[in-house]
Scaffold this motif. Structure first.
Motif, PDB file in Angstrom:
ATOM      1  N   CYS A  48       0.818  -1.222   0.000  1.00 15.02           N
ATOM      2  CA  CYS A  48       0.000   0.000   0.000  1.00 15.02           C
ATOM      3  C   CYS A  48       0.850   1.270   0.000  1.00 15.02           C
ATOM      4  O   CYS A  48       0.493   2.266   0.628  1.00 15.02           O
ATOM      5  CB  CYS A  48      -0.981   0.003   1.176  1.00 15.02           C
ATOM      6  SG  CYS A  48      -2.344   1.172   0.932  1.00 15.02           S
ATOM      7  N   GLU A  52      -2.785   8.340  -4.013  1.00 15.46           N
ATOM      8  CA  GLU A  52      -4.184   8.320  -3.601  1.00 15.46           C
ATOM      9  C   GLU A  52      -5.088   7.727  -4.681  1.00 15.46           C
ATOM     10  O   GLU A  52      -6.072   7.044  -4.374  1.00 15.46           O
ATOM     11  CB  GLU A  52      -4.642   9.743  -3.265  1.00 15.46           C
ATOM     12  CG  GLU A  52      -5.958   9.818  -2.513  1.00 15.46           C
ATOM     13  CD  GLU A  52      -5.899   9.119  -1.164  1.00 15.46           C
ATOM     14  OE1 GLU A  52      -6.917   8.496  -0.781  1.00 15.46           O
ATOM     15  OE2 GLU A  52      -4.854   9.180  -0.492  1.00 15.46           O
ATOM     16  N   ARG A  55      -5.300   3.875  -4.207  1.00 17.13           N
ATOM     17  CA  ARG A  55      -5.643   3.235  -2.931  1.00 17.13           C
ATOM     18  C   ARG A  55      -7.043   2.637  -2.957  1.00 17.13           C
ATOM     19  O   ARG A  55      -7.263   1.512  -2.510  1.00 17.13           O
ATOM     20  CB  ARG A  55      -5.501   4.231  -1.785  1.00 17.13           C
ATOM     21  CG  ARG A  55      -4.055   4.645  -1.583  1.00 17.13           C
ATOM     22  CD  ARG A  55      -3.850   5.545  -0.389  1.00 17.13           C
ATOM     23  NE  ARG A  55      -2.433   5.866  -0.287  1.00 17.13           N
ATOM     24  CZ  ARG A  55      -1.745   5.797   0.837  1.00 17.13           C
ATOM     25  NH1 ARG A  55      -2.333   5.412   1.940  1.00 17.13           N
ATOM     26  NH2 ARG A  55      -0.474   6.133   0.843  1.00 17.13           N
ATOM     27  N   GLY A  56      -7.981   3.385  -3.515  1.00 16.29           N
ATOM     28  CA  GLY A  56      -9.355   2.887  -3.602  1.00 16.29           C
ATOM     29  C   GLY A  56      -9.500   1.686  -4.517  1.00 16.29           C
ATOM     30  O   GLY A  56     -10.018   0.633  -4.100  1.00 16.29           O
ATOM     31  N   THR A  58      -7.478  -0.558  -5.406  1.00 19.03           N
ATOM     32  CA  THR A  58      -6.749  -1.766  -5.011  1.00 19.03           C
ATOM     33  C   THR A  58      -7.086  -2.245  -3.602  1.00 19.03           C
ATOM     34  O   THR A  58      -6.590  -3.287  -3.177  1.00 19.03           O
ATOM     35  CB  THR A  58      -5.230  -1.519  -5.090  1.00 19.03           C
ATOM     36  OG1 THR A  58      -4.870  -0.461  -4.185  1.00 19.03           O
ATOM     37  CG2 THR A  58      -4.804  -1.130  -6.500  1.00 19.03           C
ATOM     38  N   ALA A  59      -7.917  -1.505  -2.889  1.00 21.82           N
ATOM     39  CA  ALA A  59      -8.152  -1.802  -1.469  1.00 21.82           C
ATOM     40  C   ALA A  59      -8.799  -3.167  -1.243  1.00 21.82           C
ATOM     41  O   ALA A  59      -8.449  -3.884  -0.300  1.00 21.82           O
ATOM     42  CB  ALA A  59      -9.013  -0.706  -0.846  1.00 21.82           C
ATOM     43  N   ARG A  62      -6.051  -6.331  -2.580  1.00 19.36           N
ATOM     44  CA  ARG A  62      -4.582  -6.302  -2.602  1.00 19.36           C
ATOM     45  C   ARG A  62      -3.955  -7.256  -1.587  1.00 19.36           C
ATOM     46  O   ARG A  62      -2.813  -7.685  -1.760  1.00 19.36           O
ATOM     47  CB  ARG A  62      -4.067  -4.883  -2.397  1.00 19.36           C
ATOM     48  CG  ARG A  62      -4.315  -4.273  -1.048  1.00 19.36           C
ATOM     49  CD  ARG A  62      -3.506  -2.981  -0.870  1.00 19.36           C
ATOM     50  NE  ARG A  62      -3.982  -2.224   0.282  1.00 19.36           N
ATOM     51  CZ  ARG A  62      -4.701  -1.116   0.204  1.00 19.36           C
ATOM     52  NH1 ARG A  62      -5.047  -0.631  -0.985  1.00 19.36           N
ATOM     53  NH2 ARG A  62      -5.093  -0.483   1.286  1.00 19.36           N
ATOM     54  N   GLU A  63      -4.674  -7.610  -0.528  1.00 14.10           N
ATOM     55  CA  GLU A  63      -4.111  -8.501   0.488  1.00 14.10           C
ATOM     56  C   GLU A  63      -4.301  -9.967   0.146  1.00 14.10           C
ATOM     57  O   GLU A  63      -3.828 -10.840   0.863  1.00 14.10           O
ATOM     58  CB  GLU A  63      -4.734  -8.194   1.851  1.00 14.10           C
ATOM     59  CG  GLU A  63      -4.383  -6.803   2.370  1.00 14.10           C
ATOM     60  CD  GLU A  63      -4.972  -6.528   3.729  1.00 14.10           C
ATOM     61  OE1 GLU A  63      -5.633  -7.432   4.278  1.00 14.10           O
ATOM     62  OE2 GLU A  63      -4.779  -5.416   4.264  1.00 14.10           O
TER      63      GLU A  63
END
Length: 384
Positions: A48, A52, A55-56, A58-59, A62-63
């Motif tokens: 991460c 900016e 971020r949205g 891939t939120a 991504r994990e």
């Protein structure tokens, strides 16, 4: 050698991971990859360390790194993933998407990877291709015309590209298969998810003899917005888009929009003036969005490659610019006989969108008619 193979595997897994994270086009992620490379981009997404704008998007995923599992899934079904690192990647087809103005359309980015089922080469089969699309609720007239034109094109060595939907799409695919021609089905879901479900057998036939392609990882279900994004790939993988029947609000008009933005010719078949199924075709023809065609030869005249000789032109060397049409002809005419022009100046002079100008310049360069230097694009002088 072992180290090089390990690096290749690392890059492939990075592409596949990012493909799952965003599931579809993402201009911001494409820009990050272009800037730092795919492996570093994958690391930045996992940790991460992102601007900016990313971020949205891939939120959500991504994990969850499913790259190895996705690779196993595509291999088990006899398919493959094609990345921009691979020789099979249709790089010049993707040029038009890469040159679209960033931010104008969120679906306009180059796909990160393409998931493929089928024995054909995606690069080779998209070299000479026509997209055939149209109404899902097609009439008998539309089915007959789509079958005849697609079959004739396939017989002459053209690949038929479509979306495997009901109506015109399925008629185009079946016509190509019937004559032993090449066809590519571009899906808005994973290549392991037949959509519509009634076309599972058809898609298996295409995968056996042609190509089934998607930018979405295995297991991805079809959603409404993905069809609009899928349409840009149908347009990008072809030399032109042919619409056979379309209602006033048909999704086929969205594919035509992408064709025009990519500098590809848009073609439409007229129908009875009393037919609601042809209203969209008539509107596009009337408004100058599409060229009227009625048979395969006319499609080839519009979408075919630049011809270097003319029938009956014995005794003289044909000028390859004689066969330029549409936006390409306008761009070439705007270039000075001596000197050069930048794309922005050409856009102002021709009143064409900058994205169309850039796509046409690329096509003219590939045809050997123009070149580019520090001061812009220029005509290539030919002997005589």
């Amino acid at each position: 050698m072992v180290e090089a193979a390990a690096q290749d595997d690392e890059r492939r897994l990075a592409w596949v991971y990012l493909s799952r994270v965003v599931e579809g086009p993402c201009a911001a992620l494409s820009a990050l990859i272009e800037s730092v490379g795919v492996v570093e981009a994958a690391r930045a997404v996992r940790e991460c360390e992102l601007p900016e704008s990313l971020r949205g998007p891939t939120a959500l995923r991504r994990e969850s790194d499913c790259a190895a599992r996705d690779m196993d899934s595509i291999r088990r079904m006899g398919g493959r993933v094609v990345t921009p690192d691979d020789p099979e990647w249709p790089a010049w087809r993707m040029l038009g998407l890469a040159q679209l103005e960033a931010g104008r359309d969120r679906d306009g980015a180059v796909p990160l990877v393409l998931w493929v089922r089928g024995p054909g080469s995606l690069l080779a089969w998209s070299e000479r291709a026509v997209a055939v699309v149209g109404a899902r609720c097609s009439t008998g007239y539309g089915d007959q015309v789509a079958g005849e034109i697609a079959g004739d094109l396939a017989t002459q060595g053209w690949t038929i590209v479509s979306g495997a939907a009901f109506g015109i799409d399925v008629m185009a695919h079946r016509a190509a298969l019937a004559v032993g021609g090449a066809t590519i089905a571009v899906l808005a879901c994973g290549v392991d998810r037949p959509y519509p479900a009634q076309h599972e057998r058809l898609l298996d036939e295409i995968a056996d003899a042609g190509l089934v392609v998607s930018e979405y990882p295995p297991g991805t279900v079809a959603r409404k917005h993905q069809f609009l994004a899928r349409n840009r790939l149908i347009a990008a993988l072809a030399d032109g888009v042919l619409v056979v029947e379309a209602g006033l609000r048909s999704g086929a008009r969205n594919t035509v929009k992408w064709a025009r933005r990519l500098g590809r010719p848009a073609l439409a078949v007229p129908g009875p003036v009393t037919s609601a199924a042809s209203v969209g075709c008539h509107r596009m023809i009337r408004d100058g969005e599409a060229v009227l065609v009625t048979r395969a030869e006319e499609v080839i005249d519009e979408a075919g490659p630049l011809r270097l000789s003319l029938p009956g032109a014995a005794g003289r060397t044909a000028d390859p610019t004689d066969t330029l049409i549409g936006d390409s002809a306008a761009i070439y005419a705007a270039l000075p006989a001596i000197g050069s022009r930048l794309p922005v100046a050409l856009a102002e002079q021709t009143t064409l969108p900058l994205s169309v100008v850039r796509a046409c310049l690329t096509e003219l360069e590939l045809a050997g008619l123009i070149g580019t230097g520090d001061t812009g694009w220029y005509r290539i002088r030919r002997p005589g």
